[in-house]
Design a protein around this motif. Sequence first.
Motif, PDB file in Angstrom:
ATOM      1  N   ILE A  58      82.505   7.071  -8.996  1.00 15.15           N
ATOM      2  CA  ILE A  58      82.686   8.539  -8.362  1.00 15.15           C
ATOM      3  C   ILE A  58      83.764   8.354  -7.438  1.00 15.15           C
ATOM      4  N   CYS A  59      83.758   7.693  -6.557  1.00 15.49           N
ATOM      5  CA  CYS A  59      84.583   7.301  -5.501  1.00 15.49           C
ATOM      6  C   CYS A  59      85.994   7.149  -5.970  1.00 15.49           C
ATOM      7  N   LEU A  60      86.138   6.424  -7.035  1.00 17.33           N
ATOM      8  CA  LEU A  60      87.550   6.304  -7.393  1.00 17.33           C
ATOM      9  C   LEU A  60      88.148   7.324  -8.078  1.00 17.33           C
ATOM     10  N   GLU A  61      87.031   8.053  -8.876  1.00 16.32           N
ATOM     11  CA  GLU A  61      87.595   9.448  -9.403  1.00 16.32           C
ATOM     12  C   GLU A  61      88.190  10.368  -8.325  1.00 16.32           C
ATOM     13  N   HIS A  62      87.410  10.159  -7.267  1.00 20.61           N
ATOM     14  CA  HIS A  62      88.116  11.167  -6.032  1.00 20.61           C
ATOM     15  C   HIS A  62      89.043  10.490  -5.225  1.00 20.61           C
ATOM     16  N   GLY A  63      89.857   9.320  -5.404  1.00 19.48           N
ATOM     17  CA  GLY A  63      90.615   8.782  -4.670  1.00 19.48           C
ATOM     18  C   GLY A  63      90.317   8.203  -3.652  1.00 19.48           C
ATOM     19  N   MET A  64      89.154   7.767  -3.395  1.00 21.45           N
ATOM     20  CA  MET A  64      88.694   6.942  -2.458  1.00 21.45           C
ATOM     21  C   MET A  64      88.358   5.478  -2.428  1.00 21.45           C
ATOM     22  N   ALA A  65      89.275   4.761  -2.940  1.00 16.96           N
ATOM     23  CA  ALA A  65      89.261   3.241  -3.286  1.00 16.96           C
ATOM     24  C   ALA A  65      88.415   2.501  -2.146  1.00 16.96           C
ATOM     25  N   ARG A  66      88.802   2.556  -0.803  1.00 10.64           N
ATOM     26  CA  ARG A  66      88.258   1.900   0.138  1.00 10.64           C
ATOM     27  C   ARG A  66      86.975   2.298   0.332  1.00 10.64           C
ATOM     28  N   VAL A  67      86.622   3.722   0.192  1.00 14.86           N
ATOM     29  CA  VAL A  67      85.192   3.944   0.182  1.00 14.86           C
ATOM     30  C   VAL A  67      84.250   3.418  -1.049  1.00 14.86           C
ATOM     31  N   ALA A  68      85.030   3.456  -2.283  1.00 17.83           N
ATOM     32  CA  ALA A  68      84.490   2.845  -3.377  1.00 17.83           C
ATOM     33  C   ALA A  68      84.049   1.383  -3.304  1.00 17.83           C
ATOM     34  N   ASP A  69      84.649   0.709  -2.583  1.00 19.29           N
ATOM     35  CA  ASP A  69      84.150  -0.752  -2.411  1.00 19.29           C
ATOM     36  C   ASP A  69      83.197  -0.839  -1.524  1.00 19.29           C
ATOM     37  N   ILE A  70      83.001  -0.158  -0.676  1.00 15.76           N
ATOM     38  CA  ILE A  70      81.574  -0.198   0.220  1.00 15.76           C
ATOM     39  C   ILE A  70      80.513   0.273  -0.589  1.00 15.76           C
ATOM     40  N   VAL A  71      80.554   1.249  -1.567  1.00 15.01           N
ATOM     41  CA  VAL A  71      79.654   1.846  -2.267  1.00 15.01           C
ATOM     42  C   VAL A  71      79.044   0.765  -3.319  1.00 15.01           C
ATOM     43  N   ALA A  72      80.309   0.271  -3.691  1.00 19.22           N
ATOM     44  CA  ALA A  72      80.028  -0.957  -4.793  1.00 19.22           C
ATOM     45  C   ALA A  72      79.062  -2.160  -4.534  1.00 19.22           C
ATOM     46  N   GLN A  73      79.394  -2.378  -3.166  1.00 23.14           N
ATOM     47  CA  GLN A  73      78.665  -3.546  -2.369  1.00 23.14           C
ATOM     48  C   GLN A  73      77.509  -3.305  -1.558  1.00 23.14           C
ATOM     49  N   HIS A  74      77.147  -2.076  -1.724  1.00 21.80           N
ATOM     50  CA  HIS A  74      75.842  -1.646  -0.822  1.00 21.80           C
ATOM     51  C   HIS A  74      74.541  -2.292  -1.110  1.00 21.80           C
ATOM     52  N   VAL A  75      74.382  -2.774  -2.365  1.00 25.62           N
ATOM     53  CA  VAL A  75      73.197  -3.485  -2.807  1.00 25.62           C
ATOM     54  C   VAL A  75      73.358  -4.818  -2.615  1.00 25.62           C
ATOM     55  N   VAL A 116      82.430  -2.749   4.968  1.00 29.34           N
ATOM     56  CA  VAL A 116      81.493  -3.057   3.644  1.00 29.34           C
ATOM     57  C   VAL A 116      80.338  -3.684   4.285  1.00 29.34           C
ATOM     58  N   ALA A 117      80.450  -4.799   5.151  1.00 35.87           N
ATOM     59  CA  ALA A 117      79.293  -5.330   5.591  1.00 35.87           C
ATOM     60  C   ALA A 117      78.397  -4.575   6.516  1.00 35.87           C
ATOM     61  N   LEU A 118      78.832  -3.709   7.285  1.00 37.74           N
ATOM     62  CA  LEU A 118      78.016  -2.906   8.100  1.00 37.74           C
ATOM     63  C   LEU A 118      77.175  -1.974   7.664  1.00 37.74           C
ATOM     64  N   VAL A 119      77.818  -1.293   6.518  1.00 39.37           N
ATOM     65  CA  VAL A 119      77.040  -0.439   5.607  1.00 39.37           C
ATOM     66  C   VAL A 119      76.009  -1.206   4.728  1.00 39.37           C
ATOM     67  N   TYR A 120      76.392  -2.434   4.233  1.00 39.26           N
ATOM     68  CA  TYR A 120      75.486  -2.953   3.566  1.00 39.26           C
ATOM     69  C   TYR A 120      74.077  -3.310   4.424  1.00 39.26           C
ATOM     70  N   TYR A 121      74.504  -3.780   5.425  1.00 41.27           N
ATOM     71  CA  TYR A 121      73.367  -4.322   6.665  1.00 41.27           C
ATOM     72  C   TYR A 121      72.618  -3.013   7.113  1.00 41.27           C
ATOM     73  N   ALA A 122      73.227  -2.000   7.276  1.00 42.95           N
ATOM     74  CA  ALA A 122      72.765  -0.931   7.829  1.00 42.95           C
ATOM     75  C   ALA A 122      71.595  -0.279   6.515  1.00 42.95           C
ATOM     76  N   ASP A 123      72.151  -0.307   5.414  1.00 38.74           N
ATOM     77  CA  ASP A 123      71.298   0.223   4.457  1.00 38.74           C
ATOM     78  C   ASP A 123      70.037  -0.517   4.189  1.00 38.74           C
ATOM     79  N   LYS A 124      70.162  -1.801   4.446  1.00 38.40           N
ATOM     80  CA  LYS A 124      68.962  -2.927   4.278  1.00 38.40           C
ATOM     81  C   LYS A 124      68.085  -2.456   5.519  1.00 38.40           C
TER      82      LYS A 124
END
Length: 185
Positions: free
Chosen positions: A79-96, A108-116
């Motif tokens: 979804i993020c890539l479809e909207h031209g948000m490649a850097r956000v897409a990387d964060i979304v892809a790695q949040h699990v 990427v690491a900060l959002v991953y950690y915050a989500d946990k």
Amino acid sequence: MIPDRGQCEALMAQYGMLANIRDHSIMVARVALLLSDALASAGLKFERQLVVAGALLHDIAKTICLDGSCRHAQHGRDICLEHGMARVADIVAQHVVLDDFAAPLSPVALVYYADKRVRHDEVVSLQERRLYIEERYAQGNLDYLAHIRENFVKCCDLEERIFSHLPFAADSVVARLAAAEEALL
């Protein structure tokens, strides 16, 4: 493109994000931003707007995937890539699961950690969050349970790395969020 908060909220609405997932995402953004700002004071600077956008959109596909038809991190990335948000897409892809737990600290690491650290819309310890995820998602699958536990061991190591740069401990995040209520987001 890195969307601002208004654009993130529009995307949340466009993709039918449920209110509870929205509330979770907002709290993840608050935790990630608190850490980002504190790390900036320690000399590690990250793009605030990227941290916020990644956190707000990390579960952009969660509602769509609740029926089990897709994996929300990968679909969210698309979804993020479809909207031209490649850097956000990387964060979304790695949040699990992070691709590289040893990589330098990043949005990427900060959002991953915050989500946990956020169960629903409440900040909890990594142990509390791990137990919740085990109960909710492992459902007797021993391979998945082992994967969850391995992921959280690595997350504990990441937590140590993050807080080694900060003048406060992981268990004081809740108090710091309360003190910064107006300043964050």
